[in-house]
Design an enzyme around this catalytic site. Structure first.
Site, PDB file in Angstrom:
ATOM      1  N   LYS A 169     -12.716   4.148   0.772  1.00  0.00           N
ATOM      2  CA  LYS A 169     -11.611   5.016   1.208  1.00  0.00           C
ATOM      3  C   LYS A 169     -10.571   5.162   0.087  1.00  0.00           C
ATOM      4  CE  LYS A 169      -8.622   1.565   3.400  1.00  0.00           C
ATOM      5  NZ  LYS A 169      -8.010   1.135   4.655  1.00  0.00           N
TER       6      LYS A 169
ATOM      7  N   TYR B 226      14.850  -1.578 -17.624  1.00  0.00           N
ATOM      8  CA  TYR B 226      15.617  -1.230 -16.427  1.00  0.00           C
ATOM      9  C   TYR B 226      16.269  -2.467 -15.817  1.00  0.00           C
ATOM     10  CZ  TYR B 226      13.583   3.454 -15.957  1.00  0.00           C
ATOM     11  OH  TYR B 226      13.221   4.750 -16.143  1.00  0.00           O
TER      12      TYR B 226
HETATM   13  C1  LIG Z   1     -10.986  -1.122   8.949  1.00  0.00           C
HETATM   14  C2  LIG Z   1     -11.140  -1.655   7.565  1.00  0.00           C
HETATM   15  N1  LIG Z   1     -12.229  -2.376   7.255  1.00  0.00           N
HETATM   16  C3  LIG Z   1     -12.410  -2.883   6.026  1.00  0.00           C
HETATM   17  C4  LIG Z   1     -11.482  -2.704   5.022  1.00  0.00           C
HETATM   18  C5  LIG Z   1     -11.686  -3.351   3.691  1.00  0.00           C
HETATM   19  O1  LIG Z   1     -10.787  -4.416   3.564  1.00  0.00           O
HETATM   20  P1  LIG Z   1     -10.695  -5.294   2.224  1.00  0.00           P
HETATM   21  O2  LIG Z   1     -10.190  -4.381   1.162  1.00  0.00           O
HETATM   22  O3  LIG Z   1      -9.758  -6.393   2.575  1.00  0.00           O
HETATM   23  O4  LIG Z   1     -12.074  -5.778   1.960  1.00  0.00           O
HETATM   24  C6  LIG Z   1     -10.340  -1.970   5.296  1.00  0.00           C
HETATM   25  C7  LIG Z   1      -9.335  -1.779   4.253  1.00  0.00           C
HETATM   26  O5  LIG Z   1      -8.170  -1.587   4.454  1.00  0.00           O
HETATM   27  C8  LIG Z   1     -10.159  -1.428   6.616  1.00  0.00           C
HETATM   28  O6  LIG Z   1      -9.068  -0.722   6.935  1.00  0.00           O
END
Ligand SMILES: Cc1ncc(COP(=O)(O)O)c(C=O)c1O
Length: 308
Positions: A34, A254
């Protein structure tokens, strides 16, 4: 050209995904890509994992469509589900796995006419208290979704709040709450983020969801990525673009945040918070910063990020 380069080592992404899989033999793993693969490049990361990853997890339909265009068979999990009812048809066309974290989302899915059923991941709020259904609502939604024409697999998912702090009582509570609803028939279960993949085998379930570890960062404050067998994916290199002498008592940067206690030679790197460098990084050399061959002089005492 501005001498500031972020290099991405895609072989390290593959290595780190393999580390996640080795932690939980026999389980599958959504590579969490993501937000443009945590800023590392969605297209590049999905391409390098194309033959390895069991699936990908994204934040929105736009990202899902990008992944689907590159991979016609991978499972793609929409982590926050659909933001409006019109998105369910597209989710079905793209053959996505869809999280349902609220009653509204459940109702919108059930009100949609879909070309094909979707895999549903009901999200339990096991203690994070951001997204998800409490146990009673989850049981109710499960009953409404079971056998519905819009639903292919009916799956369970939840997310840890404190798995990166080892031995935290909230993690234990979340795991218990997750196990408590497993009397319901679910096709697949998913609970583990990176920290849980690495340290909590009891949370591995059917599908892992590693994110940050794929990019070579440790989720734990007290354990380095190297200690966890992870390889850094991004490295940022820059050159000093100015060096100056600072007298005792003069300040730098800064907020006049650093003061010379002795005559000091100061180097400035062209990199600041507009580039993603932490605005509140402490003064001094950040861990991991290497000063290889400085063309000015190898002995600068401080490398200052020029905060622009
Ligand atoms: C629903 C969900 N699952 C898994 C992850 C992955 O988490 P991590 O980056 O701690 O592995 C995220 C990341 O925010 C998430 O929102």
């Amino acid at each position: 050209m501005r001498p500031l380069v972020a290099s991405i080592d895609l072989a390290a992404v593959r290595h780190n995904y393999a580390v996640a899989k080795r932690c939980a033999p026999g389980r599958q793993a959504f590579a969490v890509v993501k937000a443009n693969a945590y800023g590392h490049g969605l297209r590049e990361v999905v391409t390098v994992l194309a033959d390895d990853a069991d699936g990908f997890a994204v934040a929105c339909l736009e990202e899902a469509a990008q992944v689907r265009a590159m991979h016609d068979s991978a499972r793609i999990l929409l982590l926050e589900g659909c933001f409006e009812i019109s998105e369910y048809r597209m989710a079905a066309q793209l053959q996505l796995d869809v999280v349902l974290h609220s009653v509204v989302q459940v109702e919108q899915l059930l009100a949609s006419e879909l070309a094909r059923p979707v895999n549903v991941w009901l999200k339990l709020d096991s203690g994070m208290h951001r997204l998800g259904l409490d146990e009673a609502a989850l049981r109710d939604c499960h009953a409404r979704l079971e056998g519905a024409a819009q639903v292919a697999e009916l799956n369970l998912l939840s997310h840890f709040a404190c798995a990166d702090e080892r031995g935290h009582s909230v993690t234990e509570l979340q795991l218990e709450r997750f196990l408590d609803v497993l009397d319901l028939p679910f096709d697949q279960r998913s609970l583990a983020n990176s920290a849980a993949v690495l340290m909590i085998p009891a949370a591995h379930m059917d599908w892992l969801r590693p994110g940050i570890m794929l990019y070579g960062a440790s989720p734990f404050a007290e354990l380095s990525a190297a200690e966890l067998g992870l390889q850094a994916v991004m490295s940022l290199t820059a050159e000093l673009i100015a060096v100056r002498e600072i007298a005792v008592g003069e300040t730098v940067g800064y907020g006049a945040g650093w003061q010379a206690e002795r005559p000091s030679r100061i180097g400035t790197v062209s990199c600041g918070y507009a580039d993603g460098y932490p605005r509140h990084a402490p003064a001094g050399r950040p861990s991991g910063l290497q000063v290889p061959a400085c063309r000015w002089w190898g002995g600068c005492r401080w490398i200052c990020s020029r905060l622009i």
